[in-house]
Design a protein around this motif. Sequence first.
Motif, mmCIF file in Angstrom:
data_model
loop_
_atom_site.group_PDB
_atom_site.id
_atom_site.type_symbol
_atom_site.label_atom_id
_atom_site.label_comp_id
_atom_site.label_asym_id
_atom_site.label_seq_id
_atom_site.Cartn_x
_atom_site.Cartn_y
_atom_site.Cartn_z
ATOM 1 N N SER A 54 43.353 8.305 5.514
ATOM 2 C CA SER A 54 43.630 7.421 4.545
ATOM 3 C C SER A 54 44.622 7.205 2.977
ATOM 4 O O SER A 54 44.992 7.066 2.953
ATOM 5 C CB SER A 54 42.585 6.594 4.278
ATOM 6 O OG SER A 54 41.629 5.964 5.671
ATOM 7 N N ALA A 55 43.984 8.565 2.752
ATOM 8 C CA ALA A 55 44.581 8.925 1.349
ATOM 9 C C ALA A 55 45.365 9.328 1.816
ATOM 10 O O ALA A 55 46.718 9.142 0.289
ATOM 11 C CB ALA A 55 43.115 10.088 0.674
ATOM 12 N N LEU A 56 46.086 10.207 2.402
ATOM 13 C CA LEU A 56 47.692 10.527 2.930
ATOM 14 C C LEU A 56 48.063 9.477 3.434
ATOM 15 O O LEU A 56 49.528 9.022 3.245
ATOM 16 C CB LEU A 56 47.594 11.459 4.170
ATOM 17 C CG LEU A 56 48.624 12.568 4.378
ATOM 18 C CD1 LEU A 56 48.758 13.686 3.680
ATOM 19 C CD2 LEU A 56 48.406 13.189 5.684
ATOM 20 N N GLY A 57 47.742 8.259 4.053
ATOM 21 C CA GLY A 57 48.967 7.729 4.478
ATOM 22 C C GLY A 57 48.991 6.721 3.174
ATOM 23 O O GLY A 57 50.647 6.400 2.859
ATOM 24 N N TYR A 58 48.145 6.120 2.492
ATOM 25 C CA TYR A 58 48.369 5.749 1.288
ATOM 26 C C TYR A 58 49.816 6.508 0.576
ATOM 27 O O TYR A 58 50.430 5.770 -0.436
ATOM 28 C CB TYR A 58 47.352 5.116 -0.524
ATOM 29 C CG TYR A 58 46.589 4.253 0.227
ATOM 30 C CD1 TYR A 58 47.196 2.935 0.205
ATOM 31 C CD2 TYR A 58 45.208 4.483 1.456
ATOM 32 C CE1 TYR A 58 46.482 1.769 0.941
ATOM 33 C CE2 TYR A 58 45.518 2.885 2.078
ATOM 34 C CZ TYR A 58 45.774 1.309 1.419
ATOM 35 O OH TYR A 58 45.317 0.117 1.936
ATOM 36 N N ALA A 59 49.487 7.953 0.110
ATOM 37 C CA ALA A 59 50.248 9.218 -0.578
ATOM 38 C C ALA A 59 51.693 9.061 0.300
ATOM 39 O O ALA A 59 52.693 8.698 -0.521
ATOM 40 C CB ALA A 59 48.944 10.223 -0.899
#
Length: 156
Positions: A54-59
């Motif tokens: 999820s963090a990768l998606g937002y970043a």
Amino acid sequence: MAVAFQLENKLDSARLYVDRSLQLAIEKDTTERQILAGKIQTAAILSDSKSLDSALGYAREAYFLAKRIDTPGIPFICLKLYDIYEKIGDLAMQKKYLFEGFHRSTSPKHKTVFATNPYYDAVRYENLGALLSKKGSFKEGLQYQLKGMHINKANI
């Protein structure tokens, strides 16, 4: 408040505040700069929470938004992406974002951070491996030393 709670390691509370602020930004921000800030902050909180996908998606959303509206902010986002990929263990993507951040950065201090980041990790793993080996944990020590060596080889 999201940042304050993140610094206190109260990640659930931080997530509530960042979700609210991002939603408000999506509804009202016409410049998209607050949306960008909300996405990168969300990525940081999710990364700290070990929700790396999820963090990768937002970043990545923040990265592409910054390419469109705020190119001076890209080096900071590259550093966040490097951080996430480092936690995931994807060395090729770590290298990609370190080099991009280095090339896009105009600050000598930031260039130093980008240039030394993989070497710092390599030395840290090699030293940890040596320490573990010295304490008799040879198998675990070897794993860390090999990881450090792999990082060094990738940056040659």
